[in-house]
Write a protein that holds these residues in place. Structure first.
Motif, PDB file in Angstrom:
ATOM      1  N   UNK A  35       0.840  -1.210   0.000  1.00  0.00           N
ATOM      2  CA  UNK A  35       0.000   0.000   0.000  1.00  0.00           C
ATOM      3  C   UNK A  35       0.872   1.256   0.000  1.00  0.00           C
ATOM      4  N   UNK A  36       1.980   1.154  -0.716  1.00  0.00           N
ATOM      5  CA  UNK A  36       2.965   2.238  -0.730  1.00  0.00           C
ATOM      6  C   UNK A  36       2.566   3.307  -1.743  1.00  0.00           C
ATOM      7  N   UNK A  37       2.991   4.548  -1.505  1.00  0.00           N
ATOM      8  CA  UNK A  37       2.866   5.617  -2.502  1.00  0.00           C
ATOM      9  C   UNK A  37       4.243   6.235  -2.700  1.00  0.00           C
ATOM     10  N   UNK A  39       5.026   9.689  -3.571  1.00  0.00           N
ATOM     11  CA  UNK A  39       4.907  11.139  -3.791  1.00  0.00           C
ATOM     12  C   UNK A  39       6.226  11.867  -3.519  1.00  0.00           C
ATOM     13  N   UNK A  40       6.941  11.463  -2.474  1.00  0.00           N
ATOM     14  CA  UNK A  40       8.204  12.154  -2.153  1.00  0.00           C
ATOM     15  C   UNK A  40       9.195  12.002  -3.305  1.00  0.00           C
ATOM     16  N   UNK A  98      12.366   5.217  -2.645  1.00  0.00           N
ATOM     17  CA  UNK A  98      11.937   5.236  -1.239  1.00  0.00           C
ATOM     18  C   UNK A  98      10.451   5.587  -1.214  1.00  0.00           C
ATOM     19  N   UNK A 147       6.711   6.439   0.334  1.00  0.00           N
ATOM     20  CA  UNK A 147       6.312   7.394   1.369  1.00  0.00           C
ATOM     21  C   UNK A 147       6.149   6.715   2.735  1.00  0.00           C
ATOM     22  N   UNK A 148       5.477   5.556   2.765  1.00  0.00           N
ATOM     23  CA  UNK A 148       5.293   4.855   4.053  1.00  0.00           C
ATOM     24  C   UNK A 148       6.648   4.471   4.634  1.00  0.00           C
ATOM     25  N   UNK A 174       9.506   5.818   4.113  1.00  0.00           N
ATOM     26  CA  UNK A 174      10.298   6.976   4.530  1.00  0.00           C
ATOM     27  C   UNK A 174      10.175   7.241   6.031  1.00  0.00           C
ATOM     28  N   UNK A 175       8.996   7.005   6.584  1.00  0.00           N
ATOM     29  CA  UNK A 175       8.810   7.236   8.012  1.00  0.00           C
ATOM     30  C   UNK A 175       9.790   6.426   8.846  1.00  0.00           C
ATOM     31  N   UNK A 176      10.111   5.206   8.383  1.00  0.00           N
ATOM     32  CA  UNK A 176      11.085   4.369   9.104  1.00  0.00           C
ATOM     33  C   UNK A 176      12.476   5.005   9.062  1.00  0.00           C
ATOM     34  N   UNK A 203      13.161   8.146   8.537  1.00  0.00           N
ATOM     35  CA  UNK A 203      13.121   9.398   9.301  1.00  0.00           C
ATOM     36  C   UNK A 203      13.269   9.099  10.794  1.00  0.00           C
ATOM     37  N   UNK A 254      14.545  14.903  11.797  1.00  0.00           N
ATOM     38  CA  UNK A 254      14.748  13.576  11.195  1.00  0.00           C
ATOM     39  C   UNK A 254      15.921  13.602  10.222  1.00  0.00           C
ATOM     40  N   UNK A 309       1.619   9.601   4.546  1.00  0.00           N
ATOM     41  CA  UNK A 309       1.992   8.224   4.876  1.00  0.00           C
ATOM     42  C   UNK A 309       3.279   8.152   5.702  1.00  0.00           C
ATOM     43  N   UNK A 310       4.252   8.973   5.374  1.00  0.00           N
ATOM     44  CA  UNK A 310       5.517   8.926   6.117  1.00  0.00           C
ATOM     45  C   UNK A 310       5.277   9.271   7.592  1.00  0.00           C
ATOM     46  N   UNK A 315       3.815   6.359   9.506  1.00  0.00           N
ATOM     47  CA  UNK A 315       4.816   5.359   9.895  1.00  0.00           C
ATOM     48  C   UNK A 315       5.652   5.888  11.065  1.00  0.00           C
ATOM     49  N   UNK A 316       6.074   7.143  10.954  1.00  0.00           N
ATOM     50  CA  UNK A 316       6.874   7.752  12.028  1.00  0.00           C
ATOM     51  C   UNK A 316       6.123   7.686  13.355  1.00  0.00           C
ATOM     52  N   UNK A 376       6.248   4.495  15.500  1.00  0.00           N
ATOM     53  CA  UNK A 376       7.416   4.289  16.356  1.00  0.00           C
ATOM     54  C   UNK A 376       7.491   5.285  17.507  1.00  0.00           C
ATOM     55  N   UNK A 404       3.983  13.876   2.345  1.00  0.00           N
ATOM     56  CA  UNK A 404       4.831  13.038   1.501  1.00  0.00           C
ATOM     57  C   UNK A 404       5.380  13.824   0.306  1.00  0.00           C
ATOM     58  N   UNK A 405       4.530  14.585  -0.358  1.00  0.00           N
ATOM     59  CA  UNK A 405       4.996  15.363  -1.521  1.00  0.00           C
ATOM     60  C   UNK A 405       6.061  16.364  -1.082  1.00  0.00           C
ATOM     61  N   UNK A 428       8.005  16.222   1.468  1.00  0.00           N
ATOM     62  CA  UNK A 428       9.243  15.580   1.903  1.00  0.00           C
ATOM     63  C   UNK A 428      10.295  15.545   0.800  1.00  0.00           C
ATOM     64  N   UNK A 429       9.857  15.374  -0.440  1.00  0.00           N
ATOM     65  CA  UNK A 429      10.810  15.339  -1.539  1.00  0.00           C
ATOM     66  C   UNK A 429      11.638  16.616  -1.616  1.00  0.00           C
TER      67      UNK A 429
END
Lengths: 315, 315
Positions: free
Chosen positions: A69-71, A73-74, A89, A91-92, A94-96, A98, B40, B73-74, B77-78, B81, B91-92, B94-95
């Motif tokens: 379920x990844x996107x 956009x970044x 990378x 978007x989902x 990326x949180x990891x 970060x 981050x 999404x990022x 996920x962040x 944790x 997400x957009x 973040x790029x």
């Protein structure tokens, strides 16, 4: 306790089988960090994340890496500026990275961060990076003018899609990298040490290159069983077969046996290679023949059972 | 050439009006970097991005910051944790931060990176960070035990939603920060310098705190016009009104006039404050009364025209 020396996808699948046949809290995975990379300021640990996401049931089943379920956009924005986009990378995901980067900035060691990320996904097994110190796999390839150049692992694996011949492999930092807390004990105290079906040269070797790890596995040789990542002369995924040839080994289960004979007392090979069982045993390991292509969770669980039975009498 | 001293949202709206009445290649914006933050591992420049996204027509029209069609999404996920999530990064968006961080890691100065990002969105005006050097706005507030503590700008503005009284403001690095290439010339050579309707204390002051900038604007006083960010005693957005009070100023257009009298020869105030025009002029500035609430692009363009007409004879 069972301890698994682990790379990425193959190890993740094996571990997903192992947690079906053993309580996860009895399992430790010691994971390769030679593939780790810093991109866009972010600390990325691909093998740790592949194992975490796989065991969490969150891995993308089609790609085999990254989250479902990844996107993207970044990456699309990054591409707008002409930034580095060859390492995809989501978007989902990326949180990891970060989170890992944030915690490293706070001074937390990778082993602690890894435990936090695993807890975030509800994992109950213990994931240990081989080392909290910097260790990087570097590969020597031919430059455009024919002279050798050395590149990082991801520049080889992802940017060049492992399509160039490799002349040498080196683990930068191996001289200084100390095992993460618990690594040596996890090997010394395990009833069974498993070398997962990962690439011997670029997934397992960098774990063994950490100070004291190779010696610890050698000392546990009678309790150590390896699973061949080579089936019928080919790697199921990645460049293990070509790397073995390029670096002077045989890209068969016999080549794998020769590499692992000092470390493991048993090698599990696929049924496709049954005819090579006696050649494997001539390398000095016991040979077990079993289905090793983990196309379903049931096959992975059966393989884990076979591996444990080859060492642990009661299994 | 027109040069605009700029903060975030108010400046972005003013610039979006200005580009309607002047060719963008004749416009330079000198943008606050005191709000910049590292989170981050990523280098984030909120005011530069707000202006870029606004002029690109890509800003989220509802939130007023960040990109439209954004996903989160990022951050999700962040949050899994327990990472730092009070500063929302889409997400957009973040790029952009990944690109900026990547280029900084390569040694590129912020001014060059800013130009690259602006080019990525097809902008034709010149965006300059006030400085390529590190400059950070720090605010002193009351700690939980009543003793003063100093926090970063985003800890004040976003984490505490600017809801705590401020005792003092300081620009860390101001002693050393040099103007980015082109900043001083853009002020000295401009036919008109505009102080945008941004927060005087936390958006405009950190630009002026860069070595040589306050002197350059003072020298251009006869060509400099400010637009009041205070309308009818209140900030349209953000804490400008409360900050003015807390730090001993009047939170009216007269308070703004007193702050800007050494720098600007004209202050544009909103029609709602028409009754204060003579009080403004007593502070030593000419006063122009006009609609300043830029609720539509047409109002922003008309305001830009009014500002230029107040200084440039031919407009």
């Amino acid at each position: 306790m069972i301890t698994v020396i682990a790379g990425g996808v193959g190890a993740a699948r094996f571990l997903s089988g192992l947690v079906q046949v053993r309580p996860p809290e009895e399992i430790t995975a010691i994971v390769n960090v030679g593939d780790d990379v810093e991109l866009h300021g972010l600390s990325i640990s691909p093998d740790l994340d592949t194992i975490t996401y796989t065991l969490a049931g969150a891995i993308d089943p089609v790609r085999g890496w990254g989250l479902a379920a990844e996107s993207w956009q970044a990456m699309e924005t990054l591409g707008r500026y002409g930034g580095t986009t060859w390492f995809n990378l989501g978007d989902r995901d990326l949180g990891t990275h970060m989170y890992r980067t944030e915690r490293r900035g706070e001074g937390a060691p990778l082993s602690q961060i890894t435990a936090e990320i695993a807890a975030g996904w509800g994992l109950e097994l213990r994931l240990l990076p081989a080392s909290d110190d910097r260790l990087r796999t570097k590969l020597t390839i031919d430059g455009v003018d024919g002279r050798p150049i050395e590149i990082g692992f991801q520049e080889y694996f992802v940017q060049r899609q492992h399509s160039v011949p490799v002349r040498a492999i080196r683990f930068e930092g191996a001289g200084e990298a100390q095992p993460a807390p618990g690594v040596i004990d996890a090997i010394a105290d395990a009833e069974c040490v498993v070398i997962a079906p990962s690439n011997p040269l670029i997934s397992i070797d960098p774990v063994l290159a950490v100070d004291g790890v190779r010696d610890a596995v050698t000392a546990a040789r009678e309790r150590t069983v390896a699973v061949s990542p080579i089936v019928a002369g080919a790697a199921l995924k990645g460049p293990a077969d070509r790397l073995l040839e390029e670096l002077g080994h045989s890209s068969t289960v016999v080549g794998v046996a020769e590499l692992y004979a000092p470390l493991a007392s048993t090698l599990v090979i696929d049924e496709a290679d049954a005819a090579l069982a006696s050649a494997v045993e001539e390398s000095g390991l016991r040979c077990v023949v079993a289905p090793t292509v983990m196309s379903t969770p049931a096959v992975a669980a059966a393989l884990a059972d076979t591996v444990l039975e080859s060492i642990v009498p009661d299994e």
